[in-house]
Design an enzyme around this catalytic site. Structure first.
Site, PDB file in Angstrom:
ATOM      1  N   ASN A 200      -4.210  -9.775  -4.686  1.00 55.27           N
ATOM      2  CA  ASN A 200      -2.874  -9.826  -3.832  1.00 55.27           C
ATOM      3  C   ASN A 200      -2.008  -8.218  -3.118  1.00 55.27           C
ATOM      4  OD1 ASN A 200      -0.520  -9.555  -5.970  1.00 55.27           O
ATOM      5  ND2 ASN A 200      -0.874 -11.158  -6.936  1.00 55.27           N
ATOM      6  N   LYS A 201      -1.449  -8.583  -2.955  1.00 57.47           N
ATOM      7  CA  LYS A 201      -1.029  -6.564  -2.297  1.00 57.47           C
ATOM      8  C   LYS A 201      -0.549  -6.379  -2.968  1.00 57.47           C
ATOM      9  CE  LYS A 201       3.436  -8.015  -0.305  1.00 57.47           C
ATOM     10  NZ  LYS A 201       4.358  -8.489   1.390  1.00 57.47           N
TER      11      LYS A 201
ATOM     12  N   ASP B 239      -4.343 -19.962  -6.575  1.00 53.29           N
ATOM     13  CA  ASP B 239      -5.271 -20.884  -6.799  1.00 53.29           C
ATOM     14  C   ASP B 239      -5.838 -21.792  -5.860  1.00 53.29           C
ATOM     15  OD1 ASP B 239      -5.002 -19.928  -9.939  1.00 53.29           O
ATOM     16  OD2 ASP B 239      -3.207 -21.400  -9.494  1.00 53.29           O
TER      17      ASP B 239
END
Length: 471
Positions: free
Chosen positions: A200-201, A275
């Site tokens: 993720n970022k 997920d």
């Protein structure tokens, strides 16, 4: 996006990772404690769900992929075993470690709002003996089964040690199996050489010491990430900004792109969305989709779960298209329908859609959860009504049916009588208009569980046609 035909359980996936137990305490909160001025939750019920890699597994199963799940639990984690059994996952691949304890995440919820999370986790160590068993188990499974993809779902709870992760990726590379990594912030070096990775970022900003703001930095970040860890594809989740994707080799198409989030999605709870996203990526990889199509599908699946409270896998029945043209597609839909759902089926030509049709559909929908309409094709209508029918072609009849708020799925058929639809769908309730008696229907369809006759208000398409002719 034609997903329905692919939901046939023909692809097999190996998932290795840390399972977490999600515990939900639901209650009502309508007062504040007088002594400390804190909200008071009156407990009404509780529930459990598989979290972490377990949630990824649940999403993959919902996508009709055959899943083997290798993980580690403690001696007392029977709730995990029962939840896995409920999903049809064998416990043979679940290793028990005497001193290991699965992390339990408890969320306290009132009126769909989570106002407290409590984590219970002992810093368990996976013993060398258990790790050796884990290594042997994974090695034997990879040698015996031809997997379409292997997922490494890392929550830093001990299953994916550096040695285990590297061995899986190395062996998968030799076997030509794509590896998809859902990493936890930390030692990314262990995932060097993987096929896909989904950070993720926050993860990439932390690792690269480069902010994703401005957005013009994103291509460079993805490129550096792939180059540093020798990874072919980077799929970077950007929260409210969507998903970015990058691949090292541009010979087969787009090098970099961003898929924005879907519009008009109410965000209730983002728990477990990562997920769901990794599962969607795996689905696309198994079916050899291009990267932009994979990310578009991942966006659709994530949007399906974030508008609900709790760790809930994607509902594929919400995502697939609603028109069925073949028995294979109907079999795949039947597989997706929850066990407790009531299935209602009605049939008809629905030529010159009128108030009697609408009332019949409304009545049928009120009987159960999912309403299927078996719609006579133009070929079928001619067989039943003659060469001058239908008045309205099937494409337009289909459009009008789907425009009503009552119909969930339409199944097209060319035969005079849709026996294959009734046998495949096995509806709980079969609905017909007053032109048929229950005795006649029982004789024609002896295995129907329940028959319901609706009132068409005395309106018929034939009657309308006759009135028009007399004008």
């Amino acid at each position: 996006m034609d997903i329905l035909q692919l939901l046939d359980c023909s692809k097999r996936v190996l998932v290795v990772g840390d399972v977490i137990l999600d515990r939900y305490i639901y209650g009502k909160c309508d007062r504040v404690a007088p002594d400390n001025a804190v909200p008071v939750l009156t407990t009404l019920s509780k529930d459990y769900a598989l979290g972490g890699a377990g949630n990824a597994v649940c999403n993959l199963i919902e996508m009709c992929l055959f899943v083997d799940f290798v993980t580690i639990i403690g001696d007392k984690d029977e709730v995990i075993i029962n939840l896995l059994k409920d999903k049809g996952i064998s416990e043979d691949d679940v290793l028990r470690c005497p001193n290991y304890r699965v992390k339990v995440v408890s969320r306290y919820i009132a009126k769909r709002h989570q106002f407290l999370r409590v984590d219970k986790h002992v810093d368990s160590q996976v013993k060398d003996e258990t790790e050796n068993r884990l290594r042997d188990l994974i090695k034997n499974k990879m040698a015996a089964i031809k997997y379409d993809a292997i997922v490494l779902s890392d929550y830093k709870k001990g299953v994916l040690s550096e040695e285990i992760a590297k061995e899986i990726i190395s062996e998968a590379s030799v076997l030509g199996i794509p590896t998809i990594v859902d990493p936890k912030r930390g030692n990314y070096q262990r995932f060097q050489g993987a096929t896909y990775i989904k950070p993720n970022k926050e993860d990439v900003s932390y690792l690269m010491d480069i902010s994703v703001v401005p957005k013009s930095n994103i291509p460079m970040i993805c490129k550096l990430f792939c180059e540093r860890f020798n990874i072919e594809y980077c799929i970077l989740t950007l929260a409210e900004d969507g998903i970015a994707f990058y691949k090292k080799d541009e010979s087969d198409g787009l090098l970099f792109g961003v898929m924005p989030t879907l519009n008009n999605v109410e965000v209730v709870d983002v728990c477990g969305a990562g997920d769901t996203c990794i599962a969607a990526i795996v689905f696309g990889v198994c079916h050899q989709w291009p990267l932009d199509k994979i990310c578009n599908f991942a966006n659709m699946c994530a949007a399906n779960v974030i508008d609900k409270c709790g760790t809930i896998p994607v509902r594929m029945i919400d995502i697939i298209h609603k028109v069925v043209y073949s028995q294979k597609e109907l079999v795949n839909i039947r597989r997706l329908i929850p066990k407790k759902s009531t299935i209602v089926l009605t049939t008809g030509c629905f030529d010159l859609l009128h108030d009697g049709h609408i009332e019949s559909l409304r009545e049928a929908k009120d009987l159960g959860g999912l309403l299927f309409v078996a719609l006579n094709s133009d070929v079928s209508v001619k067989k039943n009504k003659g060469d001058k029918r239908p008045i309205i072609p099937q494409k337009d009849r289909l459009t009008m049916l789907m425009a009503t708020k009552y119909v969930d799925f339409v199944v097209m058929f060319d035969e005079e009588v849709p026996y294959w639809i009734i046998e495949t769908l096995d509806p709980d309730i079969f609905v017909k208009g007053p032109d048929r008696t229950e005795a006649d229907l029982r004789k024609r369809f002896p295995n129907i569980k329940q028959i319901h006759i609706t009132d068409s208000k005395g309106i018929s398409t034939s009657g309308i046609i006759e009135k028009i002719r007399k004008l």
